[in-house]
Scaffold this motif. Structure first.
Motif, PDB file in Angstrom:
ATOM      1  N   GLN A  38       0.871  -1.172   0.000  1.00 21.99           N
ATOM      2  CA  GLN A  38       0.000   0.000   0.000  1.00 21.99           C
ATOM      3  C   GLN A  38       0.909   1.223   0.000  1.00 21.99           C
ATOM      4  O   GLN A  38       1.519   1.564   1.016  1.00 21.99           O
ATOM      5  CB  GLN A  38      -0.893  -0.017   1.230  1.00 21.99           C
ATOM      6  CG  GLN A  38      -1.957   1.040   1.241  1.00 21.99           C
ATOM      7  CD  GLN A  38      -2.858   0.883   2.450  1.00 21.99           C
ATOM      8  OE1 GLN A  38      -2.492   0.275   3.450  1.00 21.99           O
ATOM      9  NE2 GLN A  38      -4.046   1.439   2.369  1.00 21.99           N
ATOM     10  N   ALA A  39       1.045   1.862  -1.140  1.00 22.96           N
ATOM     11  CA  ALA A  39       1.863   3.073  -1.228  1.00 22.96           C
ATOM     12  C   ALA A  39       1.035   4.263  -0.738  1.00 22.96           C
ATOM     13  O   ALA A  39      -0.200   4.215  -0.742  1.00 22.96           O
ATOM     14  CB  ALA A  39       2.332   3.284  -2.658  1.00 22.96           C
ATOM     15  N   GLY A  41      -1.231   7.138  -0.204  1.00 28.03           N
ATOM     16  CA  GLY A  41      -2.306   7.708  -1.003  1.00 28.03           C
ATOM     17  C   GLY A  41      -2.850   6.801  -2.088  1.00 28.03           C
ATOM     18  O   GLY A  41      -3.638   7.232  -2.925  1.00 28.03           O
ATOM     19  N   ARG A  42      -2.442   5.547  -2.060  1.00 26.56           N
ATOM     20  CA  ARG A  42      -2.914   4.626  -3.087  1.00 26.56           C
ATOM     21  C   ARG A  42      -3.577   3.414  -2.456  1.00 26.56           C
ATOM     22  O   ARG A  42      -3.512   3.204  -1.268  1.00 26.56           O
ATOM     23  CB  ARG A  42      -1.739   4.196  -3.960  1.00 26.56           C
ATOM     24  CG  ARG A  42      -1.064   5.362  -4.664  1.00 26.56           C
ATOM     25  CD  ARG A  42       0.123   4.916  -5.490  1.00 26.56           C
ATOM     26  NE  ARG A  42      -0.283   4.017  -6.571  1.00 26.56           N
ATOM     27  CZ  ARG A  42       0.580   3.464  -7.409  1.00 26.56           C
ATOM     28  NH1 ARG A  42       1.881   3.691  -7.281  1.00 26.56           N
ATOM     29  NH2 ARG A  42       0.163   2.678  -8.371  1.00 26.56           N
ATOM     30  N   GLY A  43      -4.198   2.609  -3.275  1.00 24.33           N
ATOM     31  CA  GLY A  43      -4.881   1.426  -2.773  1.00 24.33           C
ATOM     32  C   GLY A  43      -3.931   0.272  -2.547  1.00 24.33           C
ATOM     33  O   GLY A  43      -2.725   0.432  -2.435  1.00 24.33           O
ATOM     34  N   GLN A  45      -2.051  -3.093  -3.617  1.00 22.02           N
ATOM     35  CA  GLN A  45      -1.543  -3.785  -4.801  1.00 22.02           C
ATOM     36  C   GLN A  45      -1.107  -5.176  -4.387  1.00 22.02           C
ATOM     37  O   GLN A  45      -0.238  -5.334  -3.529  1.00 22.02           O
ATOM     38  CB  GLN A  45      -0.366  -3.002  -5.383  1.00 22.02           C
ATOM     39  CG  GLN A  45       0.228  -3.622  -6.628  1.00 22.02           C
ATOM     40  CD  GLN A  45       1.448  -2.874  -7.135  1.00 22.02           C
ATOM     41  OE1 GLN A  45       2.246  -2.377  -6.341  1.00 22.02           O
ATOM     42  NE2 GLN A  45       1.601  -2.784  -8.434  1.00 22.02           N
ATOM     43  N   SER A  84      11.447   3.480  -4.466  1.00 15.32           N
ATOM     44  CA  SER A  84      10.048   3.189  -4.787  1.00 15.32           C
ATOM     45  C   SER A  84       9.497   1.976  -4.025  1.00 15.32           C
ATOM     46  O   SER A  84       8.314   1.689  -4.097  1.00 15.32           O
ATOM     47  CB  SER A  84       9.895   2.946  -6.290  1.00 15.32           C
ATOM     48  OG  SER A  84      10.747   1.884  -6.704  1.00 15.32           O
ATOM     49  N   GLY A  87       6.695   1.850   1.504  1.00 13.28           N
ATOM     50  CA  GLY A  87       5.250   1.656   1.564  1.00 13.28           C
ATOM     51  C   GLY A  87       4.868   0.844   2.784  1.00 13.28           C
ATOM     52  O   GLY A  87       5.689   0.550   3.647  1.00 13.28           O
TER      53      GLY A  87
ATOM     54  N   SER B   9     -12.294   9.525  -3.375  1.00 10.60           N
ATOM     55  CA  SER B   9     -11.072   9.223  -2.638  1.00 10.60           C
ATOM     56  C   SER B   9     -11.170   9.719  -1.197  1.00 10.60           C
ATOM     57  O   SER B   9     -10.557   9.143  -0.301  1.00 10.60           O
ATOM     58  CB  SER B   9      -9.865   9.866  -3.327  1.00 10.60           C
ATOM     59  OG  SER B   9     -10.033  11.271  -3.406  1.00 10.60           O
ATOM     60  N   GLU B  88      -9.956   4.548   6.571  1.00  7.80           N
ATOM     61  CA  GLU B  88     -10.007   4.304   5.133  1.00  7.80           C
ATOM     62  C   GLU B  88     -10.833   3.043   4.902  1.00  7.80           C
ATOM     63  O   GLU B  88     -10.688   2.050   5.619  1.00  7.80           O
ATOM     64  CB  GLU B  88      -8.605   4.107   4.563  1.00  7.80           C
ATOM     65  CG  GLU B  88      -8.554   3.966   3.052  1.00  7.80           C
ATOM     66  CD  GLU B  88      -7.616   4.990   2.410  1.00  7.80           C
ATOM     67  OE1 GLU B  88      -6.691   5.450   3.099  1.00  7.80           O
ATOM     68  OE2 GLU B  88      -7.809   5.324   1.226  1.00  7.80           O
ATOM     69  N   THR B 105      -9.509   1.495  -4.807  1.00  8.56           N
ATOM     70  CA  THR B 105      -8.417   2.356  -4.362  1.00  8.56           C
ATOM     71  C   THR B 105      -8.655   2.969  -2.989  1.00  8.56           C
ATOM     72  O   THR B 105      -7.787   3.633  -2.449  1.00  8.56           O
ATOM     73  CB  THR B 105      -8.172   3.484  -5.368  1.00  8.56           C
ATOM     74  OG1 THR B 105      -9.408   4.127  -5.652  1.00  8.56           O
ATOM     75  CG2 THR B 105      -7.571   2.941  -6.658  1.00  8.56           C
TER      76      THR B 105
END
Lengths: 115, 113
Positions: A38-39, A41-43, A45, A84, A87, B9, B88, B105
């Motif tokens: 989970q990075a 601000g992102r969902g 993966q 990168s 996370g 979001s 969230e 997301t």
């Protein structure tokens, strides 16, 4: 009852250093195991999943690898970390026996910061 | 392939107001649907799930979601939110033939006093 553990809880590593994150499950046998990232601000993966010892499926090409040396142990590794790779890493399990749905149970996560 | 869309979001709302978090999925083939909640720096916890039967499912803390097959939606609602609901929220879908969950997301619910 089943429990899932992840360690370490937080980790700060320099670029180019190796990585090993561990996940263990208790109270069940032959689970399916999953690694997510989970990075910021992102969902979520999905990175890897495993249906048995030594069986690893990779979802995305990347700098990471996974191994399952024991039935209830799932390890996420890297030989050389990249910026990168930072996370929040989550491990999850679900019952490996035939079931009518795919509910997954998540560990507490590992916060990795690569500097 | 399955996909999940969470259109918002972020959702800011005042305490005791109603809230709806939207979720749409891509296929109407037999699916299982889930809502997970994630509090800061924690893993995901299952909030509720739809497997079959009644299209309205409820959680123990007042959330509910309705499976709408024609609209391929599974929106999450709560009639009156609390500060402690700040978190969230992730919608997820699986089908009966894979070992994977497909996540949206996420929607950040921020409840203000």
């Amino acid at each position: 009852s089943q429990t899932i553990h992840q360690w370490p809880a937080t980790l700060v590593q320099p670029v180019g250093s190796p990585l090993s994150l561990e996940c263990t499950v208790e109270g069940t046998s032959n689970p399916n195991l999953y690694w997510y990232r989970q990075a910021a601000g992102r969902g979520l993966q999905l990175l890897f999943y495993s249906v048995g010892i030594g069986q690893i499926s990779s979802e995305v090409p990347q700098n990471l690898s996974a191994s399952r040396p024991q039935d209830r142990q799932f390890i996420l590794s890297s030989k050389k970390l990249l910026l990168s790779d930072s996370g929040f890493y989550l491990c999850a399990w679900r019952s490996g026996t035939f079931s009518s749905y795919n509910e997954q149970f998540f560990g507490p996560g590992t916060r990795l910061t690569v500097l | 392939a399955q996909s999940v869309t969470q259109l918002d979001s972020q959702v800011p709302v005042f305490e005791e107001a109603p809230v709806e978090l939207r979720c749409n999925y891509s296929s109407s083939v037999s699916v299982y649907l889930f809502w997970y909640v994630q509090y800061p720096n924690q893993g995901l916890q299952l909030l509720l799930k739809y497997l079959s039967g009644s299209t309205l499912v409820e959680s123990i803390n007042g959330f509910e979601a309705e499976f709408n097959k024609s609209q391929t939606s599974f929106h999450l609602r709560k009639p009156s939110v609390h500060i402690s609901d700040t978190a969230e929220y992730f919608c997820a879908v699986s089908d009966r033939y894979t070992d994977k969950l497909i996540f949206g997301t996420g929607t950040r619910l921020q409840v203000f006093p």
